[in-house]
Enzyme design. Structure first.
Site, PDB file in Angstrom:
ATOM      1  N   LYS A 274     -84.351 -47.335  37.078  1.00  0.00           N
ATOM      2  CA  LYS A 274     -83.984 -46.455  38.194  1.00  0.00           C
ATOM      3  C   LYS A 274     -82.838 -47.015  39.058  1.00  0.00           C
ATOM      4  CE  LYS A 274     -88.458 -44.131  38.722  1.00  0.00           C
ATOM      5  NZ  LYS A 274     -89.500 -43.735  39.675  1.00  0.00           N
TER       6      LYS A 274
ATOM      7  N   ASP B  14     -88.701 -38.328  44.016  1.00  0.00           N
ATOM      8  CA  ASP B  14     -90.093 -38.763  44.235  1.00  0.00           C
ATOM      9  C   ASP B  14     -90.559 -38.470  45.668  1.00  0.00           C
ATOM     10  OD1 ASP B  14     -90.839 -39.606  41.725  1.00  0.00           O
ATOM     11  OD2 ASP B  14     -90.187 -41.678  42.032  1.00  0.00           O
TER      12      ASP B  14
ATOM     13  N   ARG C 172     -99.350 -56.817  48.749  1.00  0.00           N
ATOM     14  CA  ARG C 172     -99.792 -58.141  48.290  1.00  0.00           C
ATOM     15  C   ARG C 172     -98.717 -59.199  48.564  1.00  0.00           C
ATOM     16  NH1 ARG C 172    -100.554 -58.964  41.936  1.00  0.00           N
ATOM     17  NH2 ARG C 172     -98.395 -58.239  42.062  1.00  0.00           N
TER      18      ARG C 172
HETATM   19  N1  LIG Z   1     -97.491 -39.645  41.063  1.00  0.00           N
HETATM   20  C1  LIG Z   1     -96.227 -39.888  40.748  1.00  0.00           C
HETATM   21  O1  LIG Z   1     -95.407 -38.987  40.531  1.00  0.00           O
HETATM   22  C2  LIG Z   1     -95.752 -41.310  40.695  1.00  0.00           C
HETATM   23  C3  LIG Z   1     -94.373 -41.601  40.821  1.00  0.00           C
HETATM   24  C4  LIG Z   1     -93.965 -42.938  40.771  1.00  0.00           C
HETATM   25  C5  LIG Z   1     -94.916 -43.932  40.583  1.00  0.00           C
HETATM   26  N2  LIG Z   1     -96.235 -43.602  40.450  1.00  0.00           N
HETATM   27  C6  LIG Z   1     -97.241 -44.640  40.278  1.00  0.00           C
HETATM   28  O2  LIG Z   1     -97.167 -45.514  41.373  1.00  0.00           O
HETATM   29  C7  LIG Z   1     -97.548 -46.834  41.016  1.00  0.00           C
HETATM   30  C8  LIG Z   1     -96.518 -47.822  41.536  1.00  0.00           C
HETATM   31  O3  LIG Z   1     -95.261 -47.577  40.910  1.00  0.00           O
HETATM   32  P1  LIG Z   1     -93.938 -48.371  41.353  1.00  0.00           P
HETATM   33  O4  LIG Z   1     -92.821 -47.715  40.656  1.00  0.00           O
HETATM   34  O5  LIG Z   1     -93.868 -48.526  42.822  1.00  0.00           O
HETATM   35  O6  LIG Z   1     -94.200 -49.812  40.706  1.00  0.00           O
HETATM   36  P2  LIG Z   1     -93.649 -51.219  41.215  1.00  0.00           P
HETATM   37  O7  LIG Z   1     -92.287 -51.070  41.805  1.00  0.00           O
HETATM   38  O8  LIG Z   1     -93.852 -52.149  40.078  1.00  0.00           O
HETATM   39  O9  LIG Z   1     -94.655 -51.634  42.427  1.00  0.00           O
HETATM   40  C9  LIG Z   1     -96.001 -51.937  42.177  1.00  0.00           C
HETATM   41  C10 LIG Z   1     -96.737 -52.072  43.492  1.00  0.00           C
HETATM   42  O10 LIG Z   1     -98.127 -52.328  43.219  1.00  0.00           O
HETATM   43  C11 LIG Z   1     -98.502 -53.612  43.781  1.00  0.00           C
HETATM   44  N3  LIG Z   1     -99.447 -54.299  42.887  1.00  0.00           N
HETATM   45  C12 LIG Z   1     -99.384 -54.375  41.537  1.00  0.00           C
HETATM   46  N4  LIG Z   1    -100.417 -55.118  41.070  1.00  0.00           N
HETATM   47  C13 LIG Z   1    -101.138 -55.528  42.161  1.00  0.00           C
HETATM   48  C14 LIG Z   1    -102.309 -56.306  42.348  1.00  0.00           C
HETATM   49  N5  LIG Z   1    -102.967 -56.831  41.287  1.00  0.00           N
HETATM   50  N6  LIG Z   1    -102.770 -56.499  43.606  1.00  0.00           N
HETATM   51  C15 LIG Z   1    -102.115 -55.976  44.675  1.00  0.00           C
HETATM   52  N7  LIG Z   1    -100.998 -55.218  44.556  1.00  0.00           N
HETATM   53  C16 LIG Z   1    -100.505 -54.997  43.326  1.00  0.00           C
HETATM   54  C17 LIG Z   1     -97.209 -54.365  43.897  1.00  0.00           C
HETATM   55  O11 LIG Z   1     -97.359 -55.416  44.840  1.00  0.00           O
HETATM   56  P3  LIG Z   1     -96.387 -56.703  44.769  1.00  0.00           P
HETATM   57  O12 LIG Z   1     -95.127 -56.306  45.471  1.00  0.00           O
HETATM   58  O13 LIG Z   1     -97.146 -57.762  45.467  1.00  0.00           O
HETATM   59  O14 LIG Z   1     -96.173 -57.011  43.304  1.00  0.00           O
HETATM   60  C18 LIG Z   1     -96.261 -53.241  44.355  1.00  0.00           C
HETATM   61  O15 LIG Z   1     -96.464 -52.938  45.711  1.00  0.00           O
HETATM   62  C19 LIG Z   1     -97.682 -46.798  39.480  1.00  0.00           C
HETATM   63  O16 LIG Z   1     -99.058 -46.716  39.175  1.00  0.00           O
HETATM   64  C20 LIG Z   1     -96.984 -45.529  39.072  1.00  0.00           C
HETATM   65  O17 LIG Z   1     -97.526 -44.943  37.896  1.00  0.00           O
HETATM   66  C21 LIG Z   1     -96.672 -42.317  40.520  1.00  0.00           C
END
Ligand SMILES: NC(=O)c1ccc[n+]([C@@H]2O[C@H](COP(=O)([O-])OP(=O)(O)OC[C@H]3O[C@@H](n4cnc5c(N)ncnc54)[C@H](OP(=O)(O)O)[C@@H]3O)[C@@H](O)[C@H]2O)c1
Length: 277
Positions: A65, A102, A153
């Site tokens: 992205k 988004d 986190r």
């Molecule tokens: N509904 C929708 O249309 C939509 C759109 C986009 C994304 N999503 C979903 O949103 C979620 C996040 O996506 P993203 O793009 O933001 O991913 P990302 O940039 O990789 O961010 C992941 C987030 O989750 C946290 N995290 C991951 N593992 C963790 C753990 N074990 N304990 C505590 N915190 C943890 C991370 O914290 P740290 O910073 O500490 O690593 C970070 O805040 C995904 O599940 C994705 O499928 C949904």
């Protein structure tokens, strides 16, 4: 025939083809929507040749992205503010435009399911500081949220996000996220916790007001443990699937010339694909 695609690495899990092919059939549009698995070392070359490959545009998912935003000829305000693009299209001069839909997707679904989510300006608690959290935060601030508390986190990521977001955004330690719920009007999980294959989100809801709204952007499973726990104590809940469906609308309109509708039938079509996923 117009063609679009979703570009990711991996891309197999993406539900975007199901959504766009449903609309192509429904509106009788002669078009195609494909999946393109592109590794990080090939993404720049791939994006530069998107038009030559016959695409009118694309959706972009992890981990591309940021690169998509950097390579586009022009970007809208949302993509610039979020620092990432999920939707690309060519204009008539062949210039590549980038958007991030988004925030639009999240806020459209939230406003439909919980029109008075702002609760008179009570604090909003956002869990997460990754790409999706950035989009959610952008949507909330543009939508009039007066005070947002972020817990993540890795606290430094929450602090970096708060710093660029202005005085209405502050950080609470991840270990104190339960305490931050006192008096809040809306809680949002924007981490990947609770998603199938990931650890559950561990949060104590005892201090969450009974009239607060609880939203999760995780959509697989559709009812996360957070949403089930919130529902059991009487809070209004908003799932993550509506965000996914609504974020797809602007891209389809750009590529295929029809503004598609998010309907219960589309939702049911995608829910079928989530069962057992
Ligand atoms: N509904 C929708 O249309 C939509 C759109 C986009 C994304 N999503 C979903 O949103 C979620 C996040 O996506 P993203 O793009 O933001 O991913 P990302 O940039 O990789 O961010 C992941 C987030 O989750 C946290 N995290 C991951 N593992 C963790 C753990 N074990 N304990 C505590 N915190 C943890 C991370 O914290 P740290 O910073 O500490 O690593 C970070 O805040 C995904 O599940 C994705 O499928 C949904």
């Amino acid at each position: 025939m117009k063609r679009a695609c979703v570009i990711g690495w991996p891309v197999e899990h993406s539900r975007s083809p199901l959504i766009h092919r449903y609309w192509l059939d429904l509106y009788g549009v002669e078009g195609a929507y494909e999946k393109e698995a592109v590794p990080p070392e090939e993404i720049k070359v791939f994006l530069r040749s998107l038009g030559v490959r016959g695409y009118a545009g694309a959706n972009v998912t992890l981990p591309h992205k940021e690169t998509a935003l950097a390579l586009a000829d022009a970007a809208d305000a949302a993509a610039k503010a979020i620092g990432a693009a999920n939707t690309l299209w060519f204009d008539e001069q062949g210039r590549l435009h980038a958007s991030n839909t988004d925030a639009y997707g999240f806020m459209t679904h939230l406003s439909e399911e919980a029109p008075d989510w702002n609760r008179g300006g009570r604090p909003v608690v956002v869990l997460g500081a990754g790409g999706a959290a950035r989009a959610v935060l952008h949507g909330l601030l543009a939508g009039g949220a007066a005070k947002v508390l972020i817990a993540n986190r890795s606290q430094h990521r929450a602090e970096a996000l708060a710093k660029v977001s202005g005085p209405s955004v502050s950080v609470v330690p991840w270990s104190e996220k339960g305490k931050a719920l006192a008096g809040c009007g809306l809680l949002i999980n924007a981490t990947s916790l609770g998603m199938t294959g990931k650890p559950p989100l561990d949060i104590d809801l005892a201090l969450l007001p009974a009239d607060a709204v609880v939203a999760d952007i995780v959509y697989s499973p559709l009812e996360t443990r957070l949403l089930a726990a919130a529902k059991a104590r009487g809070n209004l809940t908003v799932d993550g699937l509506g965000m996914l469906l609504h974020q797809a609308v602007p891209g389809f309109e750009r590529w295929f010339g029809v503004r598609p509708k998010v309907t219960p039938a589309l939702r049911a079509h995608i829910v079928k694909s989530l069962v057992g996923a």
